[in-house]
Design a protein around this motif. Structure first.
Motif, PDB file in Angstrom:
ATOM      1  N   MET A   1      40.936   4.289  -0.192  1.00 17.61           N
ATOM      2  CA  MET A   1      41.844   5.318   0.316  1.00 17.61           C
ATOM      3  C   MET A   1      43.167   4.726   0.762  1.00 17.61           C
ATOM      4  N   SER A   2      43.136   3.493   1.271  1.00 12.86           N
ATOM      5  CA  SER A   2      44.385   2.854   1.703  1.00 12.86           C
ATOM      6  C   SER A   2      45.246   2.436   0.517  1.00 12.86           C
ATOM      7  N   LEU A   3      44.638   2.230  -0.652  1.00 15.56           N
ATOM      8  CA  LEU A   3      45.364   1.766  -1.827  1.00 15.56           C
ATOM      9  C   LEU A   3      45.754   2.894  -2.775  1.00 15.56           C
ATOM     10  N   ALA A   4      45.033   3.997  -2.765  1.00 12.17           N
ATOM     11  CA  ALA A   4      45.241   5.065  -3.746  1.00 12.17           C
ATOM     12  C   ALA A   4      46.608   5.728  -3.556  1.00 12.17           C
TER      13      ALA A   4
ATOM     14  N   PRO B   1      48.367   0.100  -9.362  1.00 11.36           N
ATOM     15  CA  PRO B   1      47.868  -1.285  -9.404  1.00 11.36           C
ATOM     16  C   PRO B   1      46.362  -1.327  -9.178  1.00 11.36           C
ATOM     17  N   LEU B   2      45.698  -2.227  -9.874  1.00 14.01           N
ATOM     18  CA  LEU B   2      44.245  -2.283  -9.829  1.00 14.01           C
ATOM     19  C   LEU B   2      43.736  -2.684  -8.449  1.00 14.01           C
ATOM     20  N   PRO B   3      42.670  -2.047  -7.980  1.00 11.16           N
ATOM     21  CA  PRO B   3      42.008  -2.507  -6.762  1.00 11.16           C
ATOM     22  C   PRO B   3      41.288  -3.825  -7.028  1.00 11.16           C
TER      23      PRO B   3
ATOM     24  N   TRP C   1      37.167  -1.220 -22.720  1.00 10.76           N
ATOM     25  CA  TRP C   1      38.157  -0.251 -22.238  1.00 10.76           C
ATOM     26  C   TRP C   1      39.173  -0.981 -21.356  1.00 10.76           C
ATOM     27  N   PRO C   2      40.419  -0.505 -21.355  1.00  5.18           N
ATOM     28  CA  PRO C   2      41.423  -1.107 -20.474  1.00  5.18           C
ATOM     29  C   PRO C   2      41.142  -0.707 -19.031  1.00  5.18           C
ATOM     30  N   PRO C   3      41.125  -1.653 -18.102  1.00  5.15           N
ATOM     31  CA  PRO C   3      40.787  -1.302 -16.719  1.00  5.15           C
ATOM     32  C   PRO C   3      41.853  -0.434 -16.062  1.00  5.15           C
ATOM     33  N   ALA C   4      41.396   0.510 -15.260  1.00  3.09           N
ATOM     34  CA  ALA C   4      42.274   1.399 -14.506  1.00  3.09           C
ATOM     35  C   ALA C   4      41.734   1.516 -13.080  1.00  3.09           C
ATOM     36  N   PHE C   5      42.565   2.005 -12.175  1.00  6.04           N
ATOM     37  CA  PHE C   5      42.140   2.324 -10.813  1.00  6.04           C
ATOM     38  C   PHE C   5      41.368   3.642 -10.910  1.00  6.04           C
ATOM     39  N   THR C   6      40.056   3.595 -10.771  1.00  4.13           N
ATOM     40  CA  THR C   6      39.225   4.786 -10.937  1.00  4.13           C
ATOM     41  C   THR C   6      38.570   5.199  -9.623  1.00  4.13           C
TER      42      THR C   6
ATOM     43  N   GLN D   1      37.956  -0.789 -10.190  1.00  9.00           N
ATOM     44  CA  GLN D   1      38.389  -0.920 -11.574  1.00  9.00           C
ATOM     45  C   GLN D   1      37.348  -0.287 -12.495  1.00  9.00           C
ATOM     46  N   GLY D   2      37.815   0.452 -13.505  1.00  7.43           N
ATOM     47  CA  GLY D   2      36.872   1.078 -14.414  1.00  7.43           C
ATOM     48  C   GLY D   2      37.557   1.777 -15.566  1.00  7.43           C
ATOM     49  N   ASP D   3      36.764   2.502 -16.333  1.00  2.69           N
ATOM     50  CA  ASP D   3      37.219   3.241 -17.505  1.00  2.69           C
ATOM     51  C   ASP D   3      37.810   4.572 -17.054  1.00  2.69           C
ATOM     52  N   ALA D   4      39.091   4.782 -17.329  1.00  2.00           N
ATOM     53  CA  ALA D   4      39.755   6.014 -16.917  1.00  2.00           C
ATOM     54  C   ALA D   4      39.081   7.256 -17.477  1.00  2.00           C
TER      55      ALA D   4
END
Length: 248
Positions: free
Chosen positions: A39-42, A95-97, A146-151, A178-181
């Motif tokens: 929550m602090s990063l989103a 940016p990725l967690p 899969w390309p990593p995303a902030f999920t 990090q995960g699959d969008a």
């Protein structure tokens, strides 16, 4: 004194509402820590953290209402669903967690879990073999790089709040990372396929629909036993089993 209402409760975690505050109790303290960090990063609206003393997290209630829930009627205009899609895209481009989330489990681990759950469903007569076989074939398409995303990792429509056509907040970040969008997009539209086009319009990029269908099958197949064992009903109208039947 405000009434205490149980929002959800099972062996792993429980959420209580007291007035304008939610108390989340989680048997896994690490999930509480992940939630606060995410929550602090989103880069999207999230609930205010009032205090955190693992295994308990207190957060403020969000304004607005959700778009519905799995197995229930959906609400909101096409613009509201598109606004949710835009918020999801903003999250995925952030940016990725620092750690993988539920949407970032390895394809090897997912394949092994899919094998186990398909065997359990058929052996115990929970679902017909042809239904399980068909969905297994559909689901296997999701087992690819899969390309990593902030999920978010558990982006059910019940976790996204809107006021009109504006997203006011997203809750329940304990599976984030990090995960699959496409896992997030599939989770958000699970059981509400009629709104997929609106979500994609707001998301703003071309989406591989076969991958969405694959995640619908994979997520639903893996969920059935857990739901039964924790007191939920995957056979309820519009829920996981109906999602699996729709792939036939």
């Amino acid at each position: 004194m405000d009434e205490v209402r149980v929002v959800v409760a099972h062996a792993e975690r429980a959420t209580l509402r007291v007035g304008d505050m939610f108390l989340k109790v989680d048997a896994d303290r690490a999930r509480i820590e992940v939630e606060v960090e995410a929550m602090s990063l989103a880069p999207v609206p999230t609930p205010q953290v009032l205090w955190c003393n693992p295994p308990v997290l207190a957060i403020a209630a969000l304004p607005g209402t959700t778009l519905g829930r799995l197995g229930g009627p959906s609400t909101g205009s096409p613009r509201a669903w598109a606004a949710a899609g835009a918020a999801i895209r903003k999250l995925h481009e952030a940016p990725l967690p620092p750690r993988p989330g539920r949407a970032g489990r390895s394809t090897v681990a997912l394949a092994a879990e899919l094998d186990e759950e398909c065997e359990w469903l058929v052996t115990n007569g929970v679902l017909p073999a042809d239904l399980v076989t068909r969905n297994r074939r559909v689901a296997e398409a999701a087992l690819r790089p899969w390309p990593p995303a902030f999920t978010h990792g558990d982006l059910q429509i019940a976790h996204v709040f809107l006021d009109g056509d504006e997203v006011t907040g997203i809750i329940d970040w304990s599976e984030a990372g990090q995960g699959d969008a496409l896992y997030d997009l599939a989770t958000f539209t699970l059981g509400h396929e009629e709104h997929l086009d609106d979500v994609i319009a707001g998301y703003g990029t071309d989406i591989d629909l076969d991958m969405i269908h694959a995640w619908w099958s994979l997520r639903s197949t893996l969920a059935v036993r857990w739901l039964i064992e924790h007191g939920f009903d995957p056979f309820a109208p519009g829920c996981e089993v109906d999602v699996l039947r729709a792939r036939m």
